[in-house]
Design an enzyme around this catalytic site. Structure first.
Site, mmCIF file in Angstrom:
data_model
loop_
_atom_site.group_PDB
_atom_site.id
_atom_site.type_symbol
_atom_site.label_atom_id
_atom_site.label_comp_id
_atom_site.label_asym_id
_atom_site.label_seq_id
_atom_site.Cartn_x
_atom_site.Cartn_y
_atom_site.Cartn_z
ATOM 1 N N GLU A 124 0.813 -1.210 0.000
ATOM 2 C CA GLU A 124 0.000 0.000 0.000
ATOM 3 C C GLU A 124 0.853 1.271 0.000
ATOM 4 O OE1 GLU A 124 -3.360 0.145 -0.064
ATOM 5 O OE2 GLU A 124 -3.382 2.348 0.010
ATOM 6 N N ASP A 125 1.887 1.269 0.829
ATOM 7 C CA ASP A 125 2.593 2.528 1.082
ATOM 8 C C ASP A 125 3.947 2.677 0.393
ATOM 9 O OD1 ASP A 125 0.475 3.039 2.715
ATOM 10 O OD2 ASP A 125 1.517 2.591 4.591
#
Ligand code: MN
Length: 738
Positions: A76-77
């Site tokens: 996600e990051d």
């Protein structure tokens, strides 16, 4: 920040076969991937996945779970992809990380349909591999522990979601420790005052009782050892959120909470559990109804234990849980404990023992998904299953209302809206009329019937279960009482002004407010109604040059006349009519008492009440309402100098069919055997009811009887008196009306 080797050490302590190289690679990969990212706290971002992994080592989880925790935020990051993770760490770990990525953005406190859909996604991800949930819970726990760094406006939302979804999920999975910490952290955020006051009081108690806990621990341990049982006794304080829950559920104050301490007795075998129980029960008195055997009948989440409550030393209630080490492990770690006995095949899901009922629940819930329930139905169903200490009810339009167990339609009404609670007069449960005090059950559809004229009865405060309902009832009761006094005060004031020949209006009264140290006209009226401000003082406050007339000058024209009727609020449904066309009609016309609108209670004078046929007078009594006196009552002398409180009323004879009214008589009779019987039979023959009787000896020869009767009207009463006087044993019979 924890170092690479420290993490490996932690894992090796419970899992000597750990793949160190795999852990090392994941540590380095995640650290590099997050690079220079920082958390809101200013810490390097990597500290977060590392802490999450550490939490999972406390649960003694397998390598794949620890690695997934380290990697959980990378897709996600950061630039990391599922393909790359799969290449480096294998398909199983890649799938776990992907599952976590999928549920990362799920908003579980959004609108109902969205929430249902998201909860469904969450459960599907968990069902693929329950380790997703374990990492997610550890992730949430670390985020809750560091909530103070999150922007203020986001905190409540995160905390609410934790309390609504993740804590119950942890509970459902049997992860008691996780659940309690999540609940406490959320509680502290959502209700800081309640959290603090409970924490402070627990601390006070701890200081007072500190030695007590140790005393009980040692006493029990020694006693068990004397019977050849290897036992470990641990005393523990209840957590703030659980204390709060109990106070809410049982509607009791902190002072009434007797069992703030729980003790755990951990023994070697099931047999020892029952032996220990026997010992405890012979040593201390049992609190009835508290014994539960979750060993022979485990809870759905696999929890097994014996529960009992006894009266311990110093007469304190002591809760006890008795179980084996294995049971204790499952009680603390729930589904995570099963992961210890994992199957080495490494296939997702199989790591969990087939015995695990928590997992079975999850499977069943997922099956329901497959049955094609609508998102709303699914949410209802899942929530019903998830929160076992709550009931879920629905409005006729299908809105879900969550309430604590034992909640009533009153709680339901206030949960819908405070106005709905305040105007509730009745309800339908599943289409049938039901009392507002019924206990609601899961799935009940509740329709609240409201009336604008309603104010909540004060007794609801003790019937309601939720804090919200109780507080609202208290507020509304206070407001209603105040409004009643204000209404009464307004009428008294209006009449006083009229008598003084001064124009009456809110504006006029407002002019005198500051002299009376009040800031609102309603406050002035409420004070007059309560008798705190005399009307003379009120008029003088508005017209400083006004002087009160002497009482004698105004008695003559003091009776008011007009139109309208009063209704008795209690007892008989009797109406009084106020005669029309009398000389002072304008005075009463200013008193808009019609039916119940005035909301003034009407009652009879306590001694010597009026009966139909009597000429009667109503007296407006500050703080009480209207009291009805018979015109001959000597008690009326007390009101001679407050003519503004007098109200001429008359019986509305049409309405009088078979109502009975209290009247008191005094009978003086010969003091001889059988006298009382004769008096009673005269009254009985005349169809009068004796409600009370007092006998006094006035002389050796005569007895005085004070009799409280119930009669239909004056004629009935006089008939009884006449008959009594006709008896040879009776020397006199008369009515008492003060
Ligand atoms: Mn995270």
């Amino acid at each position: 920040m924890m170092r690479q080797y420290e993490l490996v050490d932690r894992v090796r302590r419970y899992n000597p076969q750990t793949d160190e190289a795999l852990l090392d690679r994941a540590y380095v990969y995640a650290m590099k991937a997050h690079g220079t990212q920082v958390r809101a706290s200013g810490d390097p971002y990597f500290s977060h996945p590392l802490e999450v992994a550490a939490i999972l080592t406390d649960l003694k989880l397998d390598d794949a779970t620890i690695v997934a925790a380290l990697l959980h935020d990378t897709i996600e990051d950061t630039d990391a992809t599922k393909a790359e993770i799969e290449r480096l760490f294998g398909a199983q770990i890649a799938q776990l990380v992907e599952g976590l990525t999928k549920i990362k953005k799920l908003d579980l406190v959004s609108k109902q349909a969205k929430q249902a859909e998201n909860l469904r996604k969450l459960l599907l991800a968990i069902a693929d591999d329950v380790r997703v949930l374990l990492v997610k819970l550890a992730d949430r726990l670390h985020n809750m522990r560091t909530l103070q760094y999150v922007p203020t406006e986001k905190r409540d939302r995160v905390a609410q979601e934790t309390l609504d979804i993740y804590a119950p999920l942890a509970a459902r999975m049997g992860m008691q420790e996780m659940r309690e910490e999540l609940e406490d952290l959320a509680f502290r955020q959502l209700m800081p005052e309640a959290y603090q006051s409970i924490t402070e009081r627990v601390e006070e108690l701890r200081e007072r009782n500190g030695p007590l806990v140790q005393e009980i621990e040692q006493e029990l341990e020694a006693e068990l050892q004397r019977r050849d049982m290897q036992a470990e006794v641990k005393g523990r304080e209840k957590r703030p959120h659980s204390i709060w829950g109990k106070m809410e559920r049982k509607a009791i104050s902190f002072e009434q909470l007797s069992d703030l301490y729980g003790f755990r007795i951990i023994v070697e075998s099931v047999e020892d559990c029952y032996r220990a129980l026997g010992l405890v029960h012979t040593k201390w008195a049992i609190v009835p109804g508290r014994f539960k055997d979750y060993i022979s009948t485990p809870k759905p989440n696999d929890y097994r234990s014996l529960h009992t409550t006894v009266i311990g030393p110093r007469r304190q209630r002591v809760e006890l849980q008795i179980r084996t080490h294995d049971m204790d492990e499952i009680a603390e770690y729930g589904i995570a404990a099963h992961a210890l006995y994992k199957d080495d095949s490494g296939a997702p899901g199989v790591m969990l023992s087939n015995e695990s009922r928590a997992y079975a629940w999850l499977r069943k819930t997922i099956e329901n998904l497959a049955q094609g329930l609508s998102p709303e139905e699914f949410l209802e169903h899942t929530k019903l299953e998830l929160f076992h200490d709550q009931v879920f009810c629905f409005t006729p339009k299908g809105r879900l209302i969550a309430l604590p167990r034992k909640a009533t339609p009153i709680d339901f009404a206030y949960a819908v809206h405070t106005d709905v609670g305040n105007t509730a007069v009745g309800c339908k449960i599943n289409g049938n009329i039901a009392p507002l005090v019924s206990e609601l059950k899961n799935g009940d559809e509740v329709e609240i019937i409201t009336s604008k004229a309603q104010t909540p009865p004060g007794a609801w405060e003790t019937i309601a279960v939720t804090g919200k309902a109780r507080a609202a009832v208290r507020r509304a009761t206070r407001a209603a009482v105040r409004a009643q006094y204000a209404g009464l005060g307004r009428k008294i004031s209006e009449r006083a002004f009229s008598r003084a020949g001064k124009p009456f209006s809110d504006e006029a009264v407002a002019k005198g407010m500051s002299r009376l140290a009040r800031t609102a006209v309603e406050d002035v009226f409420a004070a007059v109604g309560r008798g705190e401000i005399k009307t003379d003082d009120l008029i003088r406050a508005v017209h400083p040059d006004w002087t009160a007339q002497r009482p004698e000058e105004r008695v003559a024209g003091s009776r008011a006349h007009g139109e309208g009727w009063f209704e008795l609020k209690k007892g008989h449904n009797l109406k009084f009519k106020i005669p029309e066309g009398a000389e002072e009609a304008e005075t009463l016309a200013a008193i808009p008492i019609r039916g119940n609108n005035a909301n003034l209670p009407v009652r009879f004078a306590p001694d010597g009440g009026a009966v139909p046929g009597d000429r009667i007078v109503g007296i407006l009594a500050p703080g009480e309402g209207i009291t009805i006196y018979p015109i001959q009552s000597s008690a009326l002398q007390d009101f001679e100098d407050t003519p503004e409180r007098w109200l001429d009323v008359r019986w509305d004879v049409d309405e009088l069919s078979d109502g009975r009214f209290p009247a008191r008589i005094r009978v003086t009779a010969l003091n001889e055997p059988g006298t009382l019987g004769q008096v009673a039979s005269v009254i009985g023959e005349r169809n009068g009811n004796i409600q009370g009787l007092e006998m006094r000896s006035r002389s050796p020869d005569f007895t005085e009887l004070l009799i409280d009767l119930e009669v239909f009207d004056l004629r009935h009463l006089n008939g009884i008196l006449t008959d009594l006087r006709g008896r040879p044993v009776v020397s006199s019979a008369e009515r008492v009306n003060g």
